[in-house]
Design a protein around this motif. Structure first.
Motif, mmCIF file in Angstrom:
data_model
loop_
_atom_site.group_PDB
_atom_site.id
_atom_site.type_symbol
_atom_site.label_atom_id
_atom_site.label_comp_id
_atom_site.label_asym_id
_atom_site.label_seq_id
_atom_site.Cartn_x
_atom_site.Cartn_y
_atom_site.Cartn_z
ATOM 1 N N SER A 154 0.830 -1.209 0.000
ATOM 2 C CA SER A 154 0.000 0.000 0.000
ATOM 3 C C SER A 154 0.863 1.257 0.000
ATOM 4 O O SER A 154 0.541 2.247 -0.656
ATOM 5 N N GLU A 155 1.960 1.204 0.729
ATOM 6 C CA GLU A 155 2.859 2.367 0.774
ATOM 7 C C GLU A 155 3.476 2.631 -0.594
ATOM 8 O O GLU A 155 3.624 3.793 -1.009
ATOM 9 N N LEU A 158 0.843 4.445 -2.556
ATOM 10 C CA LEU A 158 0.650 5.812 -2.068
ATOM 11 C C LEU A 158 1.730 6.749 -2.599
ATOM 12 O O LEU A 158 1.442 7.876 -3.015
ATOM 13 N N ALA A 184 -8.078 10.344 -2.687
ATOM 14 C CA ALA A 184 -6.970 10.043 -1.776
ATOM 15 C C ALA A 184 -7.188 10.649 -0.394
ATOM 16 O O ALA A 184 -6.915 10.001 0.626
ATOM 17 N N THR A 185 -7.693 11.877 -0.323
ATOM 18 C CA THR A 185 -7.850 12.516 0.979
ATOM 19 C C THR A 185 -8.959 11.875 1.802
ATOM 20 O O THR A 185 -8.921 11.910 3.036
ATOM 21 N N TYR A 188 -7.478 8.194 2.751
ATOM 22 C CA TYR A 188 -6.330 8.295 3.663
ATOM 23 C C TYR A 188 -6.388 9.641 4.392
ATOM 24 O O TYR A 188 -5.611 10.553 4.110
ATOM 25 N N HIS A 191 -3.139 11.400 5.806
ATOM 26 C CA HIS A 191 -2.005 11.667 4.919
ATOM 27 C C HIS A 191 -2.014 13.151 4.563
ATOM 28 O O HIS A 191 -2.710 13.588 3.649
ATOM 29 N N ALA A 280 0.294 5.405 5.318
ATOM 30 C CA ALA A 280 -0.369 6.632 5.769
ATOM 31 C C ALA A 280 -1.870 6.451 5.770
ATOM 32 O O ALA A 280 -2.445 5.971 4.819
ATOM 33 N N GLY A 281 -2.483 6.852 6.849
ATOM 34 C CA GLY A 281 -3.927 6.769 6.921
ATOM 35 C C GLY A 281 -4.433 5.384 7.200
ATOM 36 O O GLY A 281 -5.623 5.144 7.138
ATOM 37 N N PRO A 283 -4.501 2.313 5.522
ATOM 38 C CA PRO A 283 -5.429 1.928 4.470
ATOM 39 C C PRO A 283 -6.065 0.575 4.687
ATOM 40 O O PRO A 283 -7.114 0.312 4.154
#
Length: 667
Positions: A154-155, A158, A184-185, A188, A191, A280-281, A283
């Motif tokens: 996932s990273e 991203l 995306a916002t 996540y 992020h 981040a976030g 996921p």
């Protein structure tokens, strides 16, 4: 033959894709492919397949599992790839043409080498991201792999998405960047770089008030959820916007090469996992489905209260059933507009039915099927808030206009370099309360679709707006809306026996279901073939892998309503679903439904008949009340008589009356 890891584990032969059913050989295959071209230790493979508490016979069982995987290869015609037994473990050989993960990493390396040509780098990165096909390893039920491997993958994605947005901003294509950034916002929320990019894109496309509103939203999230202030760069961006500074053309910063130009760092020794990198976030909230799609296996799951009212349409993993409806809806949405409509597209399809029957899932599934026909985007618009109160038409119109932008972006699909949408967009107006809520939105131009007319008529006021097709989902029949705006209606009912069985196969895996077919069919019957009940049941069974389906029949049959709930998420329950549905009704209707549910079956026959109820103890229910309850999806077509109550709803109504009576007695 090509292996697909970037989504559900699947085998692809040209356009034909086979998503593998969950099983231990599939877990083994995923573990090998994630470490392709390296030796993976037998000990790690055992932990991946059986977890940390391995059976005493795990070593021998692993050999059997390898044999079963080789047979699976033979069954699907996989001839160019083999599983090698090597000292200490096993190895599978693959390359970019045969494994999408390696293809993705190869494309990212190529993009990094094109850093001096932003357009070429952008094109190559987008090509790489197109290989991602949904929730990672959704059909691979291994806590070890989801803990150790999924966050690292996932990273990688991203970082690639972040770089794409940087490039779009650097090229001045801010409207196009919004396509990815809205998604995306929301997926996540922690992020900050995505939020920074979104705020910048909004400001540079002339939406200063929206940019500041987005800053306030993310600031509130960070303070409430994480207890931290926005980063210095975010605060500086807000200050620049307040001052009205010209941000100019952003220079693309950073590069994904340092993270993804080479394969993600693997274990320190073959087959030995490293601690998961926190994407981040967060996921991946759990070991199986990703949290972003709130529709899983054919059934809608409500979004949390903090979720926005509008977002891109997500594909529904392992969608089952509704084949005829999906085919008909797809055909109608992609058909040419009738002559004389001037390109305007009013309501195209209405999907109605009881709460929990799978309306949203079907709409999203069809939207995914027809995605190529809607290059300007596909949006899911929530028409009710988390507390069940309806949103106003003006509020929805403003949200849609913001999401589509001056020419439409829609969260998915393409836009031109100027930010003007190309082609059509598709809106799903989800959970409409009544016709009056949605009718103003279907006026030409109300949602920036079709060619809105100037006040004097004649020339379009905003000819650049995308052409919209609309799908409405509602518990109500909305006959008045169909009468005034036309369109096709799909009224959903419970699954057939075959659809329920297919659902259980997809959710629990063929290995578990086919070993106890009779018990599986009995479980579906106890759930009344009701999609929401089946979804909750399978979620519970997945958390109890040692429970035999035959034992689950007795366990569920003792008290279906109590068992059809998720203990760690009480809102996800059949009783809660029905309670919320009753709460939406006029008190007169809810009282009538309680009386019907606790009365004899003959009540419906008598109430709906022409002979009245003379000589009986139960007073008749007025025909208009029955019609309104049927219109709300809470009465089904008979027999007996013209109406009937679903068994689960009847059980819930009776329990509700018992609880009410006990409280009255105490008082």
């Amino acid at each position: 033959m090509r292996f697909q890891l970037l989504g559900p584990l699947a085998l692809a032969d040209g356009p034909d894709v086979v998503v593998l059913q969950p099983s231990k050989p599939v877990i083994l295959l995923a573990a090998l492919l994630l470490n392709a071209n390296s030796t993976v230790s037998a000990e790690y493979l055992q932990r991946a397949v059986w977890g940390e508490d391995q059976p005493a016979t795990a070593k021998a069982a692993l050999q059997t599992c390898v044999l079963r995987l080789r047979r699976l290869f033979t069954k699907h015609g996989v001839t160019g790839t083999s599983i090698e037994a090597v000292p200490g473990g096993y190895r599978i050989t693959a390359g970019p043409p045969t494994l999408d993960l390696l293809g993705f990493r190869d494309q990212v390396r190529r993009a990094a080498a094109l850093a001096q040509d932003p357009e070429a780098e952008l094109y190559t990165l987008k090509d790489a991201l197109s290989l991602w096909q949904g929730s990672l390893l959704a059909n691979v039920r291994s806590d070890v792999l989801h803990r150790d491997e999924v966050p690292r993958l996932s990273e990688e994605r991203l970082r690639a998405v972040e770089r794409v947005c940087d490039l779009l901003l650097g090229l001045g294509r801010c409207g196009e960047a919004l396509v990815d950034l809205w998604t995306a916002t929301r997926v996540y929320p922690g992020h900050e770089r995505f939020h920074e990019q979104l705020i910048e894109a909004l400001y540079r496309t002339g939406r200063q008030s929206q940019a500041l509103a987005e800053y306030r939203r993310v600031k509130g999230f960070l303070l409430d959820e994480l207890g931290v202030d926005p980063s210095p760069s975010l605060r500086q961006l807000e200050l620049s916007i307040l001052r009205g500074e010209d941000l100019g053309v952003a220079a693309p910063t950073g590069t994904v090469a340092s993270v993804t130009a080479a394969p993600a760092p693997g274990p320190p020794a073959p087959g030995v996992p490293v601690p998961a990198l926190a994407a981040a976030g967060a996921p991946e909230a759990g070991p199986y489905p990703a949290p972003a799609p709130r529709v899983v296996q054919g059934v809608a799951v409500p979004l949390p209260a903090a979720a926005p009212g509008i977002g891109p349409v997500a594909a529904v993993p392992h969608f089952t059933g509704r084949a005829a409806e999906a085919e008909a809806m797809a055909a109608r949405l992609t058909a040419e507009p009738p002559p004389g409509t001037d390109g305007q597209r009013p309501l195209a399809v209405l999907v109605s039915g009881a709460p929990g029957i799978g309306k949203t899932a079907l709409a999203q599934h069809v939207a995914h099927l027809v995605r190529d026909s809607f290059p300007a985007g596909r949006l899911l618009v929530r028409m009710t808030r988390a507390d069940g109160h309806p949103r106003t038409a003006d509020e929805v119109a403003a949200d849609v206009a913001a999401a589509l932008g001056p020419g439409g972006t829609g969260g998915t699909g393409g836009t031109g370099g100027t930010g003007t949408a190309v082609g059509r967009a598709l809106l799903i107006l989800d959970d409409v309360v009544d016709a009056d809520q949605v009718r103003p939105l279907l006026t030409p131009g109300a949602l920036a679709g079709g060619p809105p007319r100037s006040p004097a008529g004649g020339t379009p006021a905003h000819p650049e707006g995308p052409d919209l097709a609309v799908v409405v989902t509602s518990r109500m029949g909305l006959g008045g809306l169909i009468a005034t705006h036309g369109g096709w209606v799909h009224r959903l009912t419970a699954f057939t026996e075959a659809e329920s069985y297919a659902f259980l196969l997809a959710a629990l895996g063929a290995e578990r279901v086919e070993a106890e077919q009779r018990a599986a069919r009995r479980l579906a019957t106890l759930c009344g073939h009701f999609p929401a009940a089946l979804r909750i049941l399978t979620a519970r069974l997945l958390t109890r892998p040692g429970l035999r389906l035959g034992d689950a029949v007795d366990w569920l049959g003792d008290d279906p309503l109590a068992r059809l709930t998720l203990t760690d998420s009480p809102d996800h329950s059949v009783s809660g679903l029905f309670d919320r549905a009753l709460g939406r009704l006029d008190p007169r209707l809810s009282e009538a439904l309680l009386r019907i549910g606790t009365g004899p079956p003959e009540l419906l026959r008598e109430a709906g008949g022409a002979d009245g109820t003379e000589g009986h103890d139960h007073p008749s229910v007025p025909e208009d009340v029955l019609e309104q309850l049927a219109d709300a999806g809470l009465l089904e077509d008979g027999p007996p008589g013209p109406y009937r109550v679903h068994d689960l709803l009847r059980a819930h109504l009776r329990r509700t009356v018992r609880i009410r009576n006990r409280r009255t007695e105490k008082v």
